[in-house]
Write a protein that holds these residues in place. Structure first.
Motif, mmCIF file in Angstrom:
data_model
loop_
_atom_site.group_PDB
_atom_site.id
_atom_site.type_symbol
_atom_site.label_atom_id
_atom_site.label_comp_id
_atom_site.label_asym_id
_atom_site.label_seq_id
_atom_site.Cartn_x
_atom_site.Cartn_y
_atom_site.Cartn_z
ATOM 1 N N GLY A 34 48.251 58.715 26.932
ATOM 2 C CA GLY A 34 49.260 59.250 26.023
ATOM 3 C C GLY A 34 49.932 58.174 25.198
ATOM 4 N N ASN A 35 51.038 58.551 24.596
ATOM 5 C CA ASN A 35 51.780 57.613 23.755
ATOM 6 C C ASN A 35 52.458 56.544 24.607
ATOM 7 N N ALA A 36 52.456 55.327 24.084
ATOM 8 C CA ALA A 36 53.157 54.231 24.756
ATOM 9 C C ALA A 36 54.634 54.303 24.409
ATOM 10 N N LEU A 37 55.481 54.161 25.409
ATOM 11 C CA LEU A 37 56.915 54.204 25.157
ATOM 12 C C LEU A 37 57.381 52.979 24.388
ATOM 13 N N PHE A 38 56.650 51.866 24.549
ATOM 14 C CA PHE A 38 57.028 50.629 23.878
ATOM 15 C C PHE A 38 55.791 50.014 23.243
ATOM 16 N N SER A 39 55.989 49.340 22.112
ATOM 17 C CA SER A 39 54.916 48.499 21.622
ATOM 18 C C SER A 39 54.749 47.356 22.620
ATOM 19 N N MET A 40 53.583 46.759 22.624
ATOM 20 C CA MET A 40 53.294 45.756 23.647
ATOM 21 C C MET A 40 52.880 44.463 22.980
ATOM 22 N N TRP A 41 53.832 43.836 22.303
ATOM 23 C CA TRP A 41 53.539 42.559 21.662
ATOM 24 C C TRP A 41 53.518 41.493 22.735
ATOM 25 N N CYS A 42 52.341 40.978 23.027
ATOM 26 C CA CYS A 42 52.217 39.931 24.046
ATOM 27 C C CYS A 42 51.324 38.841 23.513
ATOM 28 N N ARG A 43 51.867 37.661 23.366
ATOM 29 C CA ARG A 43 51.029 36.555 22.959
ATOM 30 C C ARG A 43 50.101 36.192 24.110
ATOM 31 N N SER A 44 49.129 35.360 23.826
ATOM 32 C CA SER A 44 48.203 34.965 24.880
ATOM 33 C C SER A 44 48.911 34.091 25.910
ATOM 34 N N SER A 45 48.312 33.982 27.065
ATOM 35 C CA SER A 45 48.774 33.111 28.138
ATOM 36 C C SER A 45 50.159 33.479 28.642
ATOM 37 N N PHE A 46 50.318 34.726 29.107
ATOM 38 C CA PHE A 46 51.583 35.101 29.723
ATOM 39 C C PHE A 46 51.301 35.641 31.124
ATOM 40 N N ASN A 47 52.089 35.212 32.076
ATOM 41 C CA ASN A 47 51.961 35.672 33.458
ATOM 42 C C ASN A 47 53.275 36.306 33.870
ATOM 43 N N THR A 48 53.359 37.616 33.839
ATOM 44 C CA THR A 48 54.620 38.297 34.140
ATOM 45 C C THR A 48 54.401 39.477 35.081
ATOM 46 N N LEU A 49 53.466 39.321 36.018
ATOM 47 C CA LEU A 49 53.205 40.372 37.005
ATOM 48 C C LEU A 49 54.173 40.225 38.175
ATOM 49 N N VAL A 50 55.022 41.229 38.364
ATOM 50 C CA VAL A 50 55.964 41.243 39.470
ATOM 51 C C VAL A 50 56.088 42.677 39.966
ATOM 52 N N ASN A 51 56.064 42.856 41.291
ATOM 53 C CA ASN A 51 56.294 44.171 41.877
ATOM 54 C C ASN A 51 55.301 45.216 41.364
ATOM 55 N N GLY A 52 54.065 44.803 41.124
ATOM 56 C CA GLY A 52 53.023 45.725 40.683
ATOM 57 C C GLY A 52 53.109 46.109 39.224
ATOM 58 N N ALA A 53 53.981 45.432 38.455
ATOM 59 C CA ALA A 53 54.183 45.792 37.057
ATOM 60 C C ALA A 53 54.076 44.566 36.154
ATOM 61 N N ASP B 162 54.279 55.024 16.618
ATOM 62 C CA ASP B 162 53.362 55.913 17.318
ATOM 63 C C ASP B 162 52.195 55.094 17.864
ATOM 64 N N TYR B 163 52.345 54.601 19.086
ATOM 65 C CA TYR B 163 51.311 53.798 19.731
ATOM 66 C C TYR B 163 50.631 54.605 20.831
ATOM 67 N N GLU B 164 49.340 54.382 20.985
ATOM 68 C CA GLU B 164 48.578 55.044 22.050
ATOM 69 C C GLU B 164 48.249 54.033 23.139
ATOM 70 N N ALA B 165 48.421 54.440 24.389
ATOM 71 C CA ALA B 165 48.131 53.564 25.523
ATOM 72 C C ALA B 165 46.834 53.998 26.186
ATOM 73 N N GLU B 166 46.013 53.023 26.545
ATOM 74 C CA GLU B 166 44.766 53.293 27.245
ATOM 75 C C GLU B 166 44.662 52.403 28.481
ATOM 76 N N ILE B 167 44.009 52.953 29.497
ATOM 77 C CA ILE B 167 43.795 52.239 30.761
ATOM 78 C C ILE B 167 42.294 52.110 31.013
ATOM 79 N N TYR B 168 41.911 50.932 31.483
ATOM 80 C CA TYR B 168 40.537 50.729 31.935
ATOM 81 C C TYR B 168 40.589 50.292 33.386
ATOM 82 N N THR B 169 40.028 51.111 34.273
ATOM 83 C CA THR B 169 39.929 50.756 35.687
ATOM 84 C C THR B 169 38.589 50.071 35.922
#
Length: 357
Positions: free
Chosen positions: A179-198, A162-169
């Motif tokens: 609302g609830n996040a569909l996935f946990s978001m385990w991300c180590r530091s220093s990752f660049n994975t922005l593609v197609n706006g996601a 049960d994870y909660e997702a928040e956005i800061y604009t």
């Protein structure tokens, strides 16, 4: 503006001092848009050690990388504005960096433009909650920069779903729940994975013991979680997700005698995954413990790779060999990411909120 937007970043610093007219041109948001679209990709390094110089960012111009030396460098000093001494890189977007405490916890997240020396600090997490993943991106639909973070309760079990997702604009002034996040978001530091706006990450992290059949994502325009298919071939073990040539990539370092690099040629299409590189003449320092992280493909076709967090190497597909690059001025282990230096100002995109210079 058309002429100035084509100049190297170091030259532009000199141009800002020519006269007030030029300085005003280079401070115009329209110039920032022109320049970021044309600015070549650079290599950004940050050291791991805990001495004061660990707050120094090193930006290297890659135009002469094929000479084997990276000595055209900007030293970007992160002074007192960053609230926590132990900051780490999260990711880069249009010249802006997202920084965080290495173990997240309840520490704040920062967004900065190291070229302009501008920083903003985002509000901390709520009492009783912990941040277990975050990332930074840009919405082309609304022309806004946003930070996504996934929270869990401090007293929750480690396998809690049960994870909660928040956005800061940026410019909005506050976090808001989506609302609830569909996935946990385990991300180590220093990752660049922005593609197609996601933003994308591997479910369970890099060292994933299970075969992956999908890659979680978060789209900054729709503010929705999603997933894209993984390669049809079974992938398990040590995997690193990245971006090469503008396409999502997976580096499979499971085998101790070679690494495979997969490229997704058509975004979201499972059949478009292609094993473009098989590197089998590896550098052996720690054998099966050696770490390879592809950073970018240069115009020469060579692949720039972070090796064991203490070296940057070039792999040539033609010669099937590696060349070490001399990283002048960096004498300890480091993070390394692709970064496009820009004049995008937080005064404009964040409307000056909590701005420090």
């Amino acid at each position: 503006m058309e002429i100035l937007s084509r100049l190297p970043i170091k030259t532009l610093f000199d141009c800002r001092r020519v006269c007030k007219t030029w300085r005003n041109l280079l401070s115009d948001p329209h110039f920032a848009e022109l320049h970021v679209a044309r600015s070549p990709i650079s290599l950004l390094l940050k050291t791991f050690h805990m001495r004061p110089e660990s707050r120094m960012l090193h930006l290297f111009d890659l135009q002469g990388a094929n000479t084997g030396h990276l000595d055209d460098r900007l030293k970007l000093k992160a002074e007192v504005n960053i609230p926590n001494f132990r900051f780490a890189l999260l990711n880069s977007c249009n010249g802006l960096l997202c920084l965080c405490e290495p173990d997240y916890s309840d520490n704040p997240i920062c967004v900065c433009n190291p070229i302009l020396g501008e920083y903003i600090t985002l509000p901390k997490v709520k009492v009783g909650m912990r941040c277990c993943g975050a990332g930074f991106g840009f919405s082309h639909e609304t022309n806004q920069y946003k930070v996504i973070r996934v929270l869990a309760r401090m007293d929750a079990a480690s396998d809690n779903k049960d994870y909660e997702a928040e956005i800061y604009t940026l410019g909005g002034g506050a976090w808001r729940s989506i609302g609830n996040a569909l996935f946990s978001m385990w991300c180590r530091s220093s990752f660049n994975t922005l593609v197609n706006g996601a933003l994308h990450w591997l479910y369970g992290g890099c060292d994933n013991p299970d075969n992956i059949d999908y890659i979680p994502s978060f789209h900054f325009g729709s503010e929705e979680f999603g997933a894209i298919p993984a390669p049809a071939e079974k992938l398990m073990g040590y995997l690193h997700l990245g971006v090469l040539g503008g396409c999502l990539s997976i580096c499979d370092g499971t085998n101790s005698d070679h690494i495979d690099i997969w490229i997704m040629k058509n975004y979201g299409v499972k059949e478009s995954w292609s094993k473009d590189f098989v590197i089998d003449n590896l550098i052996f320092e720690r054998h099966n413990l050696d770490f390879y992280e592809p950073i970018m493909i240069l115009n020469s076709g060579e692949i720039l790779i972070l090796f064991n967090h203490d070296a940057v190497v070039l792999y040539s597909h033609e010669t099937k060999g590696f060349d070490y690059l001399d990283i002048f001025g960096v004498k300890s282990m480091f993070e390394a990411i692709a970064h496009i230096p820009s004049f995008v100002s937080l005064r404009d995109v964040a409307k000056g909120e909590n701005l420090k210079v």
